[in-house]
Design an enzyme around this catalytic site. Sequence first.
Site, PDB file in Angstrom:
ATOM      1  N   THR A  33      58.623   0.185 -16.517  1.00  0.00           N
ATOM      2  CA  THR A  33      58.936   1.558 -16.937  1.00  0.00           C
ATOM      3  C   THR A  33      60.223   1.621 -17.750  1.00  0.00           C
ATOM      4  OG1 THR A  33      57.718   2.467 -15.064  1.00  0.00           O
ATOM      5  CG2 THR A  33      59.344   3.913 -16.115  1.00  0.00           C
ATOM      6  N   GLU A  41      62.507   5.421 -26.900  1.00  0.00           N
ATOM      7  CA  GLU A  41      63.777   5.727 -27.563  1.00  0.00           C
ATOM      8  C   GLU A  41      63.822   5.075 -28.941  1.00  0.00           C
ATOM      9  OE1 GLU A  41      67.651   6.462 -25.439  1.00  0.00           O
ATOM     10  OE2 GLU A  41      66.762   4.914 -24.141  1.00  0.00           O
ATOM     11  N   HIS A  67      55.039   7.515 -16.721  1.00  0.00           N
ATOM     12  CA  HIS A  67      54.404   6.225 -17.019  1.00  0.00           C
ATOM     13  C   HIS A  67      53.064   6.269 -16.289  1.00  0.00           C
ATOM     14  CE1 HIS A  67      55.126   1.578 -17.360  1.00  0.00           C
ATOM     15  NE2 HIS A  67      53.954   1.956 -17.868  1.00  0.00           N
TER      16      HIS A  67
END
Length: 128
Positions: A33, A41, A67
């Site tokens: 994750t 990002e 996730h």
Amino acid sequence: MLKQGLTGEAAMKVAKGNTAMEVGSGSVPVFATPMLVALMENAAINALKGQLEDGQTTVGMKVDVAHTAATPIGMTVTAHAELVEVEGRRLRFKVTAVDDAGPVGEGTHDRFVVDQAKFMAKVEQKSG
């Protein structure tokens, strides 16, 4: 000027080094994750390439991601980011990710536009 609709993408092949077992976020050999968040990002950063003024950069300030599916070693995860809101220096991205079999994550990511030199000067002051 930054405006809604800018998009970016980033991809990463799942290997032993980016699994939950290796990065310390779990006990299974699947895409971690924290790596998914970093990939999202990176997609947001890629959406801004060539769009910022000289001396500017962005820093991450908030991530809200689900996730939703595991990705095994050998598959590629691709993250997409779309700039959906600009409020002053705060930028909000809708982020999604898929692997070779389908969707694996979604959420939002906020970044803040900063003057890189001023930002680093504050960091250096903090470190003494």
